[in-house]
Scaffold this motif. Structure first.
Motif, PDB file in Angstrom:
ATOM      1  N   VAL A   5       0.837  -1.199   0.000  1.00 20.69           N
ATOM      2  CA  VAL A   5       0.000   0.000   0.000  1.00 20.69           C
ATOM      3  C   VAL A   5       0.875   1.253   0.000  1.00 20.69           C
ATOM      4  O   VAL A   5       0.569   2.244  -0.676  1.00 20.69           O
ATOM      5  CB  VAL A   5      -0.964  -0.010   1.203  1.00 20.69           C
ATOM      6  N   ARG A   6       1.974   1.221   0.758  1.00 26.93           N
ATOM      7  CA  ARG A   6       2.888   2.364   0.741  1.00 26.93           C
ATOM      8  C   ARG A   6       3.480   2.570  -0.651  1.00 26.93           C
ATOM      9  O   ARG A   6       3.567   3.698  -1.143  1.00 26.93           O
ATOM     10  CB  ARG A   6       4.002   2.171   1.777  1.00 26.93           C
ATOM     11  N   GLN A   7       3.894   1.471  -1.294  1.00 30.06           N
ATOM     12  CA  GLN A   7       4.410   1.577  -2.659  1.00 30.06           C
ATOM     13  C   GLN A   7       3.352   2.161  -3.593  1.00 30.06           C
ATOM     14  O   GLN A   7       3.643   3.019  -4.441  1.00 30.06           O
ATOM     15  CB  GLN A   7       4.834   0.203  -3.166  1.00 30.06           C
ATOM     16  N   ALA A   8       2.129   1.683  -3.450  1.00 30.14           N
ATOM     17  CA  ALA A   8       1.038   2.170  -4.298  1.00 30.14           C
ATOM     18  C   ALA A   8       0.797   3.656  -4.076  1.00 30.14           C
ATOM     19  O   ALA A   8       0.566   4.410  -5.028  1.00 30.14           O
ATOM     20  CB  ALA A   8      -0.234   1.372  -4.011  1.00 30.14           C
ATOM     21  N   GLY A   9       0.872   4.084  -2.821  1.00 30.57           N
ATOM     22  CA  GLY A   9       0.669   5.495  -2.520  1.00 30.57           C
ATOM     23  C   GLY A   9       1.707   6.389  -3.173  1.00 30.57           C
ATOM     24  O   GLY A   9       1.384   7.470  -3.701  1.00 30.57           O
ATOM     25  N   VAL A  10       2.958   5.938  -3.158  1.00 31.01           N
ATOM     26  CA  VAL A  10       4.019   6.710  -3.809  1.00 31.01           C
ATOM     27  C   VAL A  10       3.746   6.842  -5.305  1.00 31.01           C
ATOM     28  O   VAL A  10       3.917   7.914  -5.905  1.00 31.01           O
ATOM     29  CB  VAL A  10       5.393   6.051  -3.553  1.00 31.01           C
ATOM     30  N   ILE A  11       3.304   5.746  -5.914  1.00 27.12           N
ATOM     31  CA  ILE A  11       3.010   5.773  -7.356  1.00 27.12           C
ATOM     32  C   ILE A  11       1.872   6.740  -7.656  1.00 27.12           C
ATOM     33  O   ILE A  11       1.961   7.553  -8.591  1.00 27.12           O
ATOM     34  CB  ILE A  11       2.670   4.353  -7.848  1.00 27.12           C
ATOM     35  N   LEU A  12       0.820   6.685  -6.870  1.00 29.87           N
ATOM     36  CA  LEU A  12      -0.310   7.587  -7.090  1.00 29.87           C
ATOM     37  C   LEU A  12       0.085   9.037  -6.872  1.00 29.87           C
ATOM     38  O   LEU A  12      -0.324   9.933  -7.629  1.00 29.87           O
ATOM     39  CB  LEU A  12      -1.466   7.208  -6.157  1.00 29.87           C
ATOM     40  N   ASP A  13       0.892   9.289  -5.837  1.00 30.41           N
ATOM     41  CA  ASP A  13       1.320  10.667  -5.561  1.00 30.41           C
ATOM     42  C   ASP A  13       2.218  11.190  -6.675  1.00 30.41           C
ATOM     43  O   ASP A  13       2.048  12.326  -7.136  1.00 30.41           O
ATOM     44  CB  ASP A  13       2.064  10.727  -4.219  1.00 30.41           C
ATOM     45  N   ASP A  14       3.172  10.369  -7.106  1.00 30.82           N
ATOM     46  CA  ASP A  14       4.086  10.809  -8.165  1.00 30.82           C
ATOM     47  C   ASP A  14       3.348  11.087  -9.467  1.00 30.82           C
ATOM     48  O   ASP A  14       3.713  11.988 -10.231  1.00 30.82           O
ATOM     49  CB  ASP A  14       5.170   9.761  -8.403  1.00 30.82           C
ATOM     50  N   ALA A  15       2.303  10.278  -9.732  1.00 29.28           N
ATOM     51  CA  ALA A  15       1.519  10.465 -10.959  1.00 29.28           C
ATOM     52  C   ALA A  15       0.498  11.590 -10.831  1.00 29.28           C
ATOM     53  O   ALA A  15      -0.110  11.984 -11.828  1.00 29.28           O
ATOM     54  CB  ALA A  15       0.792   9.163 -11.319  1.00 29.28           C
ATOM     55  N   ARG A  16       0.299  12.086  -9.587  1.00 28.93           N
ATOM     56  CA  ARG A  16      -0.750  13.078  -9.336  1.00 28.93           C
ATOM     57  C   ARG A  16      -2.077  12.584  -9.903  1.00 28.93           C
ATOM     58  O   ARG A  16      -2.778  13.271 -10.651  1.00 28.93           O
ATOM     59  CB  ARG A  16      -0.375  14.438  -9.918  1.00 28.93           C
ATOM     60  N   ALA A  17      -2.412  11.368  -9.525  1.00 26.22           N
ATOM     61  CA  ALA A  17      -3.551  10.671 -10.120  1.00 26.22           C
ATOM     62  C   ALA A  17      -4.863  11.388  -9.839  1.00 26.22           C
ATOM     63  O   ALA A  17      -5.149  11.781  -8.697  1.00 26.22           O
ATOM     64  CB  ALA A  17      -3.616   9.247  -9.585  1.00 26.22           C
ATOM     65  N   ASP A  18      -5.651  11.555 -10.881  1.00 31.48           N
ATOM     66  CA  ASP A  18      -7.013  12.066 -10.739  1.00 31.48           C
ATOM     67  C   ASP A  18      -8.021  10.939 -10.571  1.00 31.48           C
ATOM     68  O   ASP A  18      -9.103  11.151 -10.025  1.00 31.48           O
ATOM     69  CB  ASP A  18      -7.392  12.882 -11.980  1.00 31.48           C
ATOM     70  N   VAL A  19      -7.680   9.748 -11.063  1.00 33.76           N
ATOM     71  CA  VAL A  19      -8.594   8.614 -10.984  1.00 33.76           C
ATOM     72  C   VAL A  19      -7.771   7.332 -11.090  1.00 33.76           C
ATOM     73  O   VAL A  19      -6.745   7.291 -11.775  1.00 33.76           O
ATOM     74  CB  VAL A  19      -9.666   8.688 -12.106  1.00 33.76           C
TER      75      VAL A  19
END
Length: 386
Positions: free
Chosen positions: A87-101
């Motif tokens: 989950v921590r790895q996933a969070g970093v990916i989402l944050d780096d991508a500035r994910a909207d969805v």
């Protein structure tokens, strides 16, 4: 008209082609609807996605694979720590991508992505391919108001029936128009009844054995068979040579199943979700031999087509040369019945599922949907599932 802001879409899924193919189809449809969208796929380091996603021109990030043990074990005790790390790895990916969805299509990678997105209040879109939903998507459906399913019978809270996203080469196929060219490309004769056999990309040994045993009988009946054996699963005779028989041709794989669908009068295959949905979309009669392991989802996937008279179903244990000669030979000799089966299949086919999913993604992200062809919130073929 005001220009919508740039859109960042993260798509999670992998492990098998059954997850990767719809992910890529959704990604392409989103890009078609919003050319400015930034797309990132997320999988696990050992999945097929590490090869297929980059080959499709899509960037890929990975998180650690965290299987969910079914029985008490040391692995079960280690699960909370491993899941937290993923989950921590996933969070970093989402944050780096500035994910909207976030879009999830199933597989081990989806659970940590769903949890990380939910914590960040990033909208989640779920697509479930099978009639019996997998664990990851059951989790995702509880965290999302944007849930879609390939089969109307799938039970997920609030789900909309949108169909299976698939490559345009398949969803746009006109079998009749493409038949002659497809048979030429596959080295088949134009006027013979044609059986195409496939066990999927990895092959199916039980199907291969039964077809090998029935090859002479099929040829003697004037039927030509293209046997897609699977990689490294070539079929040999008792002397160890590649099997040969009248009208029989084997290949380990073909590049583009749309060729097989166009060339076939009848398809013999496992009942993976993608295969079942593609058969319906192109209107192809089929015989399904569900995988004998797992939770029975393949038989459920095929049940709608079977009940409608568009396909036949046979248990793996009962599928042998005698069944082939007793059932498939007469079927291929009955063009009127094959036509009825093809028409019945077409009634189940959904050809624009990728566009429906793109519309759902844009809806979830709060983006403009004016460039999409189909809005799943208004299309009469969609329906809620409780």
């Amino acid at each position: 008209m005001k220009t919508p802001p740039p859109l960042s879409v993260v798509l999670a899924g992998g492990g098998t082609a059954g997850h990767i193919s719809p992910l890529l189809a959704i990604a392409n449809a989103v890009k078609e609807a919003r050319p400015d969208a930034a797309l990132l796929a997320v999988g696990t380091p050992g999945g097929m996605e590490t090869r297929l996603v980059p080959a499709a021109g899509l960037d890929l990030a990975t998180v650690d694979r965290v299987p969910f043990p079914r029985k008490p074990s040391k692995a079960l005790l280690q699960l909370p720590g491993k899941l937290a790390g993923a989950v921590r790895q996933a969070g970093v990916i989402l944050d780096d991508a500035r994910a909207d969805v976030l879009v999830g299509v199933g597989g081990y990678v989806c659970t940590p992505l769903y949890l990380a997105a939910w914590r960040r209040r990033i909208p989640i879109v779920v697509h479930e391919a099978n009639t019996r939903a997998g664990l990851a998507n059951r989790v995702g459906a509880r965290l999302s108001r944007h849930v879609a399913v390939a089969f109307a019978a799938t039970r997920l809270r609030g789900a909309r029936h949108v169909g299976m996203p698939m490559r345009r080469e398949i969803s746009g196929l006109d079998r009749a128009a493409a038949r002659a060219a497809a048979r030429t490309a596959l080295g088949l004769e134009q006027d013979k009844p044609t059986l195409i056999v496939t066990g999927g990309s990895s092959g199916a040994q039980s199907i291969n054995r039964a077809i090998a045993a029935a090859a002479d009988a099929l040829g003697a009946a004037g039927i030509q068979t293209l046997h897609i054996t699977g990689r490294d699963k070539a079929v040999h005779d008792a002397q160890g040579r590649l099997l040969e028989a009248p009208g029989y041709r084997q290949v380990e794989y073909i590049d583009g199943m749309e060729l097989a669908y166009a060339a076939a009068d009848l398809l013999l295959a496992r009942a993976g979700a993608a295969t079942v949905c593609e058969v319906a979309a192109v209107g192809l009669p089929a015989v399904f031999v569900p995988l004998p392991i797992g939770n029975g989802e393949q038989a459920l996937n095929a049940s709608g087509l079977v009940d409608a008279g568009a396909a036949l179903l046979v248990d793996d244990a009962a599928f042998d040369a005698a069944w082939i000669t007793g059932t498939i030979l007469p079927l291929l000799g009955d063009p009127a019945r094959l036509d009825r089966m093809a028409h019945a299949a077409e009634q189940f086919g959904i050809r624009d599922a990728d566009r429906r999913m793109a519309a759902l993604v844009l809806e979830a992200a709060g983006a403009a949907t004016g460039t999409t062809d189909t809005d799943p919130t208004t299309d009469p073929t969609t329906q809620d599932k409780q």
